[in-house]
Design a protein around this motif. Sequence first.
Motif, short mmCIF file in Angstrom:
data_model
loop_
_atom_site.label_atom_id
_atom_site.label_comp_id
_atom_site.label_asym_id
_atom_site.label_seq_id
_atom_site.Cartn_x
_atom_site.Cartn_y
_atom_site.Cartn_z
N PRO A 163 0.91 -1.13 0.09
CA PRO A 163 0.04 -0.13 0.00
C PRO A 163 0.80 1.27 0.15
CG PRO A 163 -0.02 -1.13 2.25
CD PRO A 163 0.72 -1.96 1.24
N ALA A 164 2.24 1.17 0.37
CA ALA A 164 2.88 2.32 0.35
C ALA A 164 3.25 2.82 -1.04
CB ALA A 164 4.23 2.36 1.22
N ASP A 165 3.91 1.67 -1.65
CA ASP A 165 4.13 2.28 -3.33
C ASP A 165 2.76 2.41 -3.98
OD1 ASP A 165 7.09 1.85 -3.76
OD2 ASP A 165 6.80 -0.01 -3.11
N PHE A 166 1.67 1.77 -3.70
CA PHE A 166 0.55 1.86 -4.37
C PHE A 166 0.00 3.29 -4.14
CE2 PHE A 166 -3.98 0.98 -5.02
CZ PHE A 166 -4.17 -0.04 -5.81
N SER A 167 0.22 3.80 -3.09
CA SER A 167 -0.19 5.15 -2.67
C SER A 167 0.70 6.25 -3.43
CB SER A 167 0.07 5.44 -1.22
OG SER A 167 1.11 5.84 -0.59
N ILE A 168 1.82 5.97 -3.63
CA ILE A 168 2.84 6.72 -4.39
C ILE A 168 2.18 6.67 -5.83
CG2 ILE A 168 5.15 7.14 -5.21
CD1 ILE A 168 6.30 6.03 -2.67
N ALA A 169 1.75 5.46 -6.40
CA ALA A 169 1.50 5.51 -7.68
C ALA A 169 0.05 6.16 -7.71
CB ALA A 169 1.09 4.10 -8.27
N TRP A 170 -0.85 5.87 -6.58
CA TRP A 170 -2.06 6.39 -6.58
C TRP A 170 -2.29 8.05 -7.02
CZ3 TRP A 170 -6.54 3.76 -7.53
CH2 TRP A 170 -7.56 4.34 -7.22
N THR A 171 -1.22 8.55 -6.23
CA THR A 171 -1.19 9.94 -6.02
C THR A 171 -0.33 10.69 -7.06
OG1 THR A 171 0.80 10.11 -4.37
CG2 THR A 171 -1.77 10.27 -3.55
N GLY A 172 0.28 9.98 -8.08
CA GLY A 172 1.20 10.35 -9.05
C GLY A 172 2.41 10.99 -8.43
N ALA B 287 -5.11 -13.50 -1.63
CA ALA B 287 -4.57 -12.25 -1.62
C ALA B 287 -3.85 -12.03 -0.30
CB ALA B 287 -5.76 -11.43 -2.03
N GLY B 288 -2.89 -11.41 -0.30
CA GLY B 288 -2.38 -10.52 0.86
C GLY B 288 -2.00 -9.11 0.89
N ILE B 289 -1.87 -8.50 2.02
CA ILE B 289 -1.33 -7.13 1.95
C ILE B 289 -0.60 -6.81 3.27
CG2 ILE B 289 -3.50 -6.71 3.60
CD1 ILE B 289 -3.74 -3.92 1.45
N PHE B 290 0.17 -5.75 3.00
CA PHE B 290 1.00 -5.27 4.40
C PHE B 290 0.26 -3.96 5.18
CE2 PHE B 290 4.29 -2.39 6.32
CZ PHE B 290 5.09 -3.35 6.70
N ALA B 291 -0.11 -4.22 6.26
CA ALA B 291 -0.68 -3.39 7.15
C ALA B 291 0.35 -2.44 7.80
CB ALA B 291 -1.58 -4.03 8.07
N VAL B 292 0.42 -1.15 7.36
CA VAL B 292 1.23 -0.38 8.10
C VAL B 292 1.05 -0.04 9.68
CG1 VAL B 292 2.23 2.07 8.09
CG2 VAL B 292 2.21 0.96 5.76
N ASP B 293 -0.31 0.11 9.61
CA ASP B 293 -1.05 0.17 11.07
C ASP B 293 -1.48 -1.13 11.39
OD1 ASP B 293 -2.50 0.57 13.33
OD2 ASP B 293 -3.55 2.50 12.63
N PRO B 294 -1.14 -1.64 12.45
CA PRO B 294 -1.80 -3.12 12.86
C PRO B 294 -3.34 -3.24 12.91
CG PRO B 294 -0.24 -2.50 14.47
CD PRO B 294 -0.26 -1.56 13.23
N ALA B 295 -3.79 -1.98 13.29
CA ALA B 295 -5.17 -1.53 13.37
C ALA B 295 -6.01 -1.79 12.24
CB ALA B 295 -5.45 -0.50 14.20
#
Length: 256
Positions: free
Chosen positions: A174-183, A212-220
């Motif tokens: 999701p970190a790289d995904f957000s960089i792509a998402w926001t250009g 499917a899997g994902i990285f949770a930056v915030d465990p919550a």
Amino acid sequence: YGYELAGALRAGKTVLTAWSAQPEAGLVGMIAGAGFDAVTMDMQHGGHHEASIWDGVAAVLLRRVPAIVRVPVGRFDMASRALDFGADAVIAPMINSVEDARALAAFTKYPPLGERSWGPTRGLALRGVEGGNAYLHSANADTLCFAMIETRAALDALDDILDVDGIDAVFVGPADFSIAWTGGQGVDATLDDMMDAVADVAARAKAKGKLAGIFAVDPAMAPRYAQMGFGLIAAGFDAAIVNRGAQAVLSAARGG
Ligand code: 3PY
Ligand code: MG
């Protein structure tokens, strides 16, 4: 001890994996013993390297916990090696095209699915299993190959990537995904307006019978991701585990 990770995920269980960046087998083993469902050792951004994976996978398996390795970008050879060292699954970053996905599958799956070369001696020894046909015939199903989806190109190619035989699962970064998402405007793994797109990755994987899997930056975030359909959720960064543990100990020692 077999390969319970694949079975757990295919049964629809949520698997919480710790995320190990410190290349030290003692710490890796301690984290494995703390109750996580799996431990992932990170060679992309973490300090793990071939020697620490060799020791780290053993330390994790000693605790009867599944071991996962994230390899560096483009290091499909290392994905093969991680499986040979005894990993239950590999996560490969930046799989941005169907060609990337095919190359990854070729290195992680035995013929006729792929072109993985024979030599799982270490992994079998750690499990007390003799080499041979039993592993050859079961490894393609029992060890998992995750393709990371974390760019626009990957999102555009998602259905084709999911169609590649030998790609068992996708894993959202999701970190790289957000960089792509926001250009390139910012990095924010919890960005609200990309959450539908993130959920859609899990839904499209499921529709094609993939995991499917994902990285949770915030465990919550983990319960929300589980609800979206992500089975493998990284929710225990080793630095945070040590820091939070230290804070709790100090707070108690200082009288709360
Ligand atoms: C990302 O969020 O980009 C990741 O790769 C997670 O480690
Ligand atoms: Mg990433």
